[in-house]
Structure formats: C-alpha cells, structure tokens
Write an enzyme that holds these catalytic residues in place. Structure first.
Site, PDB file in Angstrom:
ATOM      1  CG  ASP A 128      -8.301  -5.890   2.318  1.00 58.72           C
ATOM      2  OD1 ASP A 128      -7.519  -6.769   2.721  1.00 58.72           O
ATOM      3  OD2 ASP A 128      -7.932  -4.744   2.041  1.00 58.72           O
TER       4      ASP A 128
ATOM      5  CB  THR B  56      -0.861  -0.074   1.300  1.00 59.59           C
ATOM      6  OG1 THR B  56      -1.774  -1.165   1.174  1.00 59.59           O
ATOM      7  CG2 THR B  56      -1.650   1.190   1.593  1.00 59.59           C
TER       8      THR B  56
HETATM    9  N1  GLY Z   1      -5.598  -3.733   1.462  1.00 68.29           N
HETATM   10  C1  GLY Z   1      -5.122  -3.412   2.743  1.00 68.29           C
HETATM   11  C2  GLY Z   1      -6.062  -2.574   3.525  1.00 68.29           C
HETATM   12  O1  GLY Z   1      -6.884  -1.878   2.955  1.00 68.29           O
HETATM   13  O2  GLY Z   1      -6.022  -2.622   4.723  1.00 68.29           O
END
Ligand code: GLY
Length: 581
Positions: free
Chosen positions: A435, A393
């Site tokens: 997620d 991220t």
């Molecule tokens: N894809 C990681 C998050 O949104 O926590």
C-alpha cells in the site's frame, strides 16, 4: 430475511466422515476426535429492536452477540468479533495485520483508532526497486519482505481499555481460542478460496500449515488451527506481552529470518496504535464521521459527497447517465488528490483541513462539464492490472442497546496477506507494504499511484482506503458502515449511503444495488459485470467502461426513524451474517 442455501445442515455422519477420511488441517487435526458441531444458518439482513452485529462470518457475528448478551458493549463485542475473524475469516480477519476503528458513543463522542501496520525500522524508500530503479514485481505483495509490523493486537487492547465495559480483556479473546483449537466447518466459499491458493501457500508455508490440504478442501471440512489457538491463548492470558514479546515475538522474528524478512523484536516492542481525530464533515443534514490519514477513506468520501452535494442527484435518477457521470467526476478529482497529497500525517504534512474544506471541494468541481468526461492526466498511467474480485479486507458494524456504535475495517491487504504463516504461531502475516508507493507514479496492486506523501520510510504507516464510517442525521445516529475492496472501499461506502439518503432505498436494497467505481487512474469506470446502465450514453460523454466481477462487500446498520436497526451484510459474499435482537 434471507437464508443462504448451502449452510450447514451437516449430519454427524458426514462430520465424522470428514474427520476420518480426509487429511484435514494436515497434522494438526489428528488428535481431535470429539467436537460439538452446531449447525448454523446464515441470515444476511434483518430488522432488530435494539442490538445489531454484522460481520463476514456467522460464528463471528454470534460471538459478538454473545458478548453483548453478557453485558459487554459494542466495543467489547467488536474486539471479540475481531479475534474470532482471525480464526474464521483467515483471508482478511487477523492478528497479523491492522485496521481502523471508528467509535461513536451513546453520548455522541466520536473517536478514531489507527492500528494500521507500520514499515519496519529497516525499511527503505527503494526496497522494492532493482538496480535500474524498476519495481520488482511481487515482492511487496507476497513473501516475508511484504510484511508490515502488525497492529491489531495493540489496537484491540487500546479500544477495550478506553471504551470497553467487560472487565477482563482476555474474556474477549477466549471465544477465538476455542474456535481455533476445536475447529469450525468451513463454507463452500472458504473451501474454494483455500483451494485456489494452495499452490502459492506451498511456496510460503510448510507442512505444519493448517491451510494446506492434500486432495483439496470442501465445504463442511473442519479447519483446526492449534498453533493459532496457542498464540491467541498467550494474548488472552498476557495481553500485549503475549504478542509483541516472548514466544509469539520470538516465533515471528524467527519466521522473518527464515524468509528474508526485516521485522525485528524492536519493531514489535515499539509498535503502538494511535487515537486520532476523526474526519468530520457535512452532507446536507447528515454528519459524516470517518477515518483520517493514514486512511484516505474519510477525506475522499467527504470530497466525493461534497463534490455532488450541489447537484440534484435524486432528480437525475439512480444510476442514470447523468448521475453516474457526476459521481465519476467527483471521484476522479478526489482520487487525483489522494495520489498526490495523502499519506501518513505523522510523516508528511497532509493538508487535511484544505482537502476537506467545502470551498476547496467546490473549486475542484468548477471545471465539471455535465456533458463531457474530464480527461484524467495520463502522464502517470502505468502498467495497471486490477482484479477487484481479489480486493480483500473485512468489515464489521455493531450497535449496542445503549446506542454505542462501532465501525471497524481490518485487513491483511490481499487474500491471506503475504501468504506467510508464522511457523509455530499459526497466524498469517499481512502484505500491507504494497500500500506504499514503491515508486512515484507506478501503480500498486489496486492500480493506485502515489507520490512523496506515501513513499516508504522506516516506521511510517502506508496509505489505506479503508473507510469505516458513522453517519449522524440531525444529530442522531443514522448509519454505521464500511467495506472491504481496496481502492473501491470509498466508492462502495459512498454509494450505499446515497442509495439510502438520496434514493430512499431500504438498507438491504442499498447494499445489494450494483456498484461502479472510478479512481482517476486508470481512466475507466469500473462496473459490476451484470450491471444495467446506459453505456452508450456514458461512452458518448467520453467514458470508458470496464466491467469487473464485483465491487465492495458492504456491511451496514441503518437506524430507522422509529429507532429499530436495519442491518445488512452483502449478498455478494455468501458468509456475511447478521445477529442481534
Ligand atoms: N490494504 C487495503 C487498504 O488498506 O486500503
């Protein structure tokens, strides 16, 4: 002030060598012969007088600074950095993903923008289960079925429309168009990462992909993304229509059809980002402003802070067994609540008020034992495989000269998302569907379990841990911070804040300090590999220690008492870079 060693004193001869003798960017580099290459250096921390940008790449940080110099504000700069990261940080920067943006204006107004991806309308609760009800490994993490409807482009347009100062949105996309079209020299970190993923890229990308390279990548190679440049140009010229309709939408849906994905043109047209009320709570004389659901970040961060607030953390000492134990117990309780109660509040009645109520949080700590670990309920524990070094991220923090602040975290989920690139449009698609909780109690990639609140439903947003955060002290802007790191984002943000607020560290020290993490399940304290902590004392309290490579990559700005801005990237990531004046 710190300069990284590997960057970028390449001589023209080397660049031309790279262009002519390596098969750079496959067919897409063939027609590029004249490129102005400016050497650039990385600066990972600094103190600036009035303006600061920190992002995961020096070219993106520089673009943010340029926009501020042109008279744009922090929101304009954020939008430009976001599009630039889609080019120079392909593993996480994106137009094919989503994210969250926290804004605090110079006047003290705060706002939270949710441009998280949504499940396609054809998504079903059991779409990742086989006929026996078992989760089918991998298809929520790689390939076309893993992709949520992207939110970034709509989010950037909404952010600019509400808070931007630059007249033309397209001017904020233009620098990214140039970067994609003309190319940029990749760092060693990027070359190594691209090489690591070549095999899996080949499964989901064809020879037109700019990321495939015979013989492998090396630092200084030029990465040219012509098709991405064309897509960005459509966004520059047409705004939302340049992505959610027309040629880009056609190419995306064609890509879905090619690989068995389920995103349709209606999904794209219907996508809309949302302004939400930030989660706001107090820790001593600090006010924490963070992201509400569908992020778990704001609520969990507040729960952990308020969970430790009544204890003398500073007196216990930095990373003493007492403080690690206390923080672990607060984290354990916060993540247990996360698993049960958190999801998209548009689809599930998330008890936001209750979960962030100080009395409730104190109640959760009522059974805290200062000498002994509280056993996590092991009933839901499953086949957990966590590798934090892959938690990807990216985060950007910006403060402008007027005092507007932006904290923005964006993601494709895992490195390079689903690994699927939209043929002809040149952008990577997310694998955010992982997620969701594919099945109650069965952990996702991050080892996080979930329940009803985060089950898959059509058009719903998947729960996130992204925690873009802004902190005030005594009513004034104090800190802007956030991190990548999947489930470890929340605890990374927590630690950097308390390192400054409780332990009196400078921001670069606070960011560089080793980190640990507990998320209820698995019932382990993850620690950074070379951390020096008293594991004997912690084990005697009943804790299990699980060393990991690294935890979080925080990018933060601290407003110093005299008003200067201390800004820091994370030394764990060689490409993190600050810019400002
Ligand atoms: N894809 C990681 C998050 O949104 O926590």
């Amino acid at each position: 002030m710190k300069y990284n060693s590997y960057h970028f004193q390449y001589l023209a001869i080397f660049i031309f060598g790279a262009l002519f003798f390596s098969n750079i960017g496959c067919q897409q580099s063939a027609d590029v012969t004249h490129i102005e290459i400016k050497p650039y250096a990385i600066q990972q921390s600094a103190v600036f007088d009035s303006v600061a940008v920190v992002s995961a790449h020096p070219l993106a940080s520089e673009i943010g600074k340029d926009i501020l110099r042109q008279g744009g504000n922090a929101i304009d700069a954020t939008v430009a950095v976001h599009f630039a990261l889609a080019v120079v940080c392909p593993r996480a920067g994106n137009i094919g993903g989503g994210g969250f943006m926290m804004v605090r204006t110079a006047e003290g107004e705060s706002a939270a923008l949710d441009y998280r991806e949504k499940a396609p309308a054809a998504a079903t609760t059991d779409m990742y289960l086989d006929s026996l009800g078992n989760v089918i490994a991998d298809i929520s993490q790689k390939g076309h079925l893993a992709v949520g409807v992207p939110g970034t482009v709509d989010g950037m347009i909404k952010a600019h429309a509400r808070f931007g100062k630059m007249k033309r949105f397209g001017d904020l996309v233009a620098p990214a168009v140039k970067l994609a079209t003309e190319g940029y020299q990749i760092s060693k970190a990027e070359a190594d990462r691209l090489n690591e993923y070549q095999e899996v890229f080949r499964k989901f990308q064809n020879e037109t992909s700019p990321f495939l390279k015979k013989g492998g990548w090396k630092s200084g190679d030029l990465l040219i993304q012509k098709n991405l440049g064309k897509t960005l140009q459509r966004i520059e010229n047409q705004g939302r229509e340049g992505f959610y309709r027309g040629e880009t939408a056609d190419l995306l849906v064609k890509e879905m059809e090619r690989g068995g994905g389920i995103i349709t043109k209606e999904d794209l047209v219907n996508y809309s980002s949302v302004w939400r009320d930030p989660i706001i709570g107090d820790y001593k004389n600090y006010r924490i402003i963070s992201m509400p659901p569908p992020s778990s970040g704001g609520i969990c961060l507040l729960q952990i802070l308020e969970g430790v607030e009544d204890y003398p953390l500073a007196e216990y000492g930095f990373q003493s067994p007492e403080s690690i134990h206390l923080i672990t117990e607060a984290e354990r309780r916060a993540y247990a609540d996360r698993a049960e109660h958190l999801g998209d509040s548009d689809y599930y009645p998330v008890p936001v008020e209750k979960l962030s109520n100080p009395d409730y949080i104190r109640g959760r700590m009522a059974d805290y034992d200062a000498k002994m670990a509280t056993p996590s309920d092991s009933i839901l524990a499953g086949n957990i495989n966590i590798s934090p070094e892959s938690f990807e991220t990216t985060h950007t923090s910006i403060i402008d000269a007027e005092g507007n602040a932006v904290s923005v975290t964006t993601t494709l989920n895992l490195n390079y998302g689903s690994k699927v690139i939209v043929e002809g449009a040149g952008f990577l698609l997310n694998d955010e569907m992982d997620d969701f909780s594919a099945k109650p109690g069965v952990p996702n990639f991050f080892g996080l379990v979930g329940a009803e609140a985060n089950k898959i439903e059509p058009n719903k947003r998947m729960l996130s841990s992204m925690t873009p955060t802004i902190v005030e002290k005594d009513g004034k802007l104090f800190m802007v911070l956030g991190s990548p790191g999947g489930s470890t984002i929340i605890t990374s943000v927590f630690q950097v804040f308390i390192n400054v607020a409780e332990y009196g560290m400078s921001l670069p020290e606070a960011v560089a300090a080793k980190r640990f993490h507990h998320q209820w399940l698995p019932n382990t304290i993850m620690t950074e590999a070379d951390m020096t902590i008293d594991t004997v004392a912690l084990k005697a309290m009943g804790h299990v220690i699980d060393p990991k490579v690294r935890i979080g990559l925080v990018k933060a700005i601290h407003v110093l008492p005299e008003g200067k801005l201390s800004v820091s990237g994370d030394p764990r990531h060689a490409d993190d870079d600050v810019a400002g004046w």
